[in-house]
Design an enzyme around this catalytic site. Structure first.
Site, PDB file in Angstrom:
ATOM      1  N   THR A 160      48.060  38.359   9.065  1.00 17.16           N
ATOM      2  CA  THR A 160      47.137  37.375   9.535  1.00 17.16           C
ATOM      3  C   THR A 160      47.102  35.989   8.820  1.00 17.16           C
ATOM      4  O   THR A 160      47.632  35.949   7.368  1.00 17.16           O
ATOM      5  CB  THR A 160      45.779  37.953   9.159  1.00 17.16           C
ATOM      6  OG1 THR A 160      45.951  39.415   9.646  1.00 17.16           O
ATOM      7  CG2 THR A 160      44.490  37.501   9.738  1.00 17.16           C
ATOM      8  N   LYS A 194      43.950  30.891  19.847  1.00 18.16           N
ATOM      9  CA  LYS A 194      44.184  31.005  18.394  1.00 18.16           C
ATOM     10  C   LYS A 194      42.923  30.256  17.671  1.00 18.16           C
ATOM     11  O   LYS A 194      42.480  29.428  18.085  1.00 18.16           O
ATOM     12  CB  LYS A 194      45.360  30.063  18.112  1.00 18.16           C
ATOM     13  CG  LYS A 194      45.703  30.285  16.569  1.00 18.16           C
ATOM     14  CD  LYS A 194      47.110  29.577  16.377  1.00 18.16           C
ATOM     15  CE  LYS A 194      47.282  29.746  14.852  1.00 18.16           C
ATOM     16  NZ  LYS A 194      47.393  30.642  13.933  1.00 18.16           N
ATOM     17  N   HIS A 212      50.277  26.186  20.011  1.00 19.47           N
ATOM     18  CA  HIS A 212      49.920  27.551  20.227  1.00 19.47           C
ATOM     19  C   HIS A 212      49.145  27.726  21.375  1.00 19.47           C
ATOM     20  O   HIS A 212      48.434  26.711  21.904  1.00 19.47           O
ATOM     21  CB  HIS A 212      49.172  27.937  18.889  1.00 19.47           C
ATOM     22  CG  HIS A 212      50.145  28.412  17.712  1.00 19.47           C
ATOM     23  ND1 HIS A 212      50.404  27.303  17.023  1.00 19.47           N
ATOM     24  CD2 HIS A 212      50.557  29.416  17.459  1.00 19.47           C
ATOM     25  CE1 HIS A 212      51.109  27.940  15.800  1.00 19.47           C
ATOM     26  NE2 HIS A 212      51.258  29.054  16.321  1.00 19.47           N
ATOM     27  N   HIS A 213      49.140  28.854  21.726  1.00 19.28           N
ATOM     28  CA  HIS A 213      48.001  29.479  22.769  1.00 19.28           C
ATOM     29  C   HIS A 213      46.504  29.084  22.647  1.00 19.28           C
ATOM     30  O   HIS A 213      46.270  29.087  21.265  1.00 19.28           O
ATOM     31  CB  HIS A 213      48.048  31.036  23.152  1.00 19.28           C
ATOM     32  CG  HIS A 213      47.723  31.620  21.898  1.00 19.28           C
ATOM     33  ND1 HIS A 213      46.615  32.252  21.593  1.00 19.28           N
ATOM     34  CD2 HIS A 213      48.606  32.106  20.720  1.00 19.28           C
ATOM     35  CE1 HIS A 213      46.440  32.619  20.384  1.00 19.28           C
ATOM     36  NE2 HIS A 213      47.697  32.774  19.897  1.00 19.28           N
TER      37      HIS A 213
END
Ligand code: NDP
Ligand SMILES: O=C(O)C1=N[C@H](C(=O)O)C[C@H](O)C1
Length: 250
Positions: A78, A140, A136-137
């Site tokens: 994380t 996120k 990024h997707h």
């Protein structure tokens, strides 16, 4: 003898992929899947020796402290960590009840990303300019990515060690932050786009030339060999380890 593993954030994009990888890995035994609302204590960790945390930046540090208190070593993917939170984990690991426990926190477990960061840090001293673009997707929750933050910090450290000054930049007017976030003097740009998974470009420039170092995780499978390696190795590295580099001999 198998290593007993608990996954925190087990219902998430990464957590569910990690559960499958642990189930398929030789010598690992998935004993607990915990998600939001589940207490992180010895009862719910069900005898796990290693807890793997892929949750959200707001809760990951508390999860790690709780897992250490419950007697687990911890592998963390994380994001959201900084020097202060690393320091609190180090302090916790020095307490009598936690001595010998191990925590490994890595901003990125994909081999291509780990190598990209390492190569970028190596190259940084030879270039006047350096910037990071992460892509990024759109699901996120944090920006810039943990990988981009770590990359920028490593670029900055390598530049400083080589005696390089600030990157050249004549920008005086930028009311909307078009030049991106600035981390240790390195500009970092975040793209969120449907269809993407996790990608990063480090662009290094000199008069008349450019070096681009790019890493692409097209699938979350790319993170699994690194996660499984960390689960297997974490117990033999007491204290706090940051990044996968040490395990790969980089
Ligand atoms: N190091 C690496 O290689 C990689 C790191 N990451 C990082 O991993 C993290 C997770 O990413 P991703 O899987 O996409 O995110 P998701 O949002 O898909 O998953 C997070 C999961 O954690 C759960 N959760 C929230 N709070 C808690 C809690 N207190 N205890 C246990 N579980 C909790 C969420 O539940 P709910 O939705 O119900 O809140 C959700 O199921 C991010 O920080 C990301 O940046 C991602 C990819 C690779
Ligand atoms: O949220 C993600 O997806 C990812 N998070 C990590 C980060 O923030 O660096 C690692 C990877 O980029 C995927």
């Amino acid at each position: 003898m198998s290593i007993r593993v608990a996954v925190l954030g087990a219902a998430g994009r990464m957590g569910s992929t990690v559960c499958r990888a642990v189930e398929q890995a030789e010598g690992l035994d998935l004993v607990a899947r915990l998600d939001a609302g589940d207490p992180i204590d010895a009862e719910h960790l069900r005898g796990a020796q290693v807890a793997v945390d892929f949750t959200v930046p707001d809760v990951t540090e508390a999860n790690v402290h709780a897992a250490i208190d419950a007697g687990c070593d911890v592998v963390v993917g994380t994001t959201g960590w900084d020097e202060e939170s690393y320091g609190r984990i180090r302090t916790h690991l020095e307490q009598p009840g936690a001595r010998g426990r191990a925590v490994l926190i890595a901003p990125n477990f994909a081999l291509s990303a780990v190598l990209a960061m390492s190569l970028a840090a190596k190259a940084a001293r030879y270039f006047e300019s350096a910037e990071v673009i992460e892509l990024h997707h759109p699901g996120k929750v944090d920006a810039p990515s943990g990988t981009a933050v770590a990359t920028a910090q490593r670029l900055a450290a390598a530049r400083s060690e080589a005696g390089l000054g600030p990157v050249p930049d004549a920008t005086q007017v930028d009311p909307d932050g078009a030049r991106g976030a600035v981390i240790d003097g390195i500009h970092v740009h975040a793209v969120r786009l449907r269809g993407l998974t996790a990608h990063e470009e480090v662009v290094l420039g000199n008069p008349g030339e450019q070096l681009t170092i790019r890493t692409d995780s097209f699938d979350r499978e790319s993170f699994m060999p690194g996660v499984v390696l960390a689960v297997r190795e974490v117990g033999s590295r007491p204290g706090l380890t940051i990044g996968l580099d040490a395990l790969l001999d980089l």
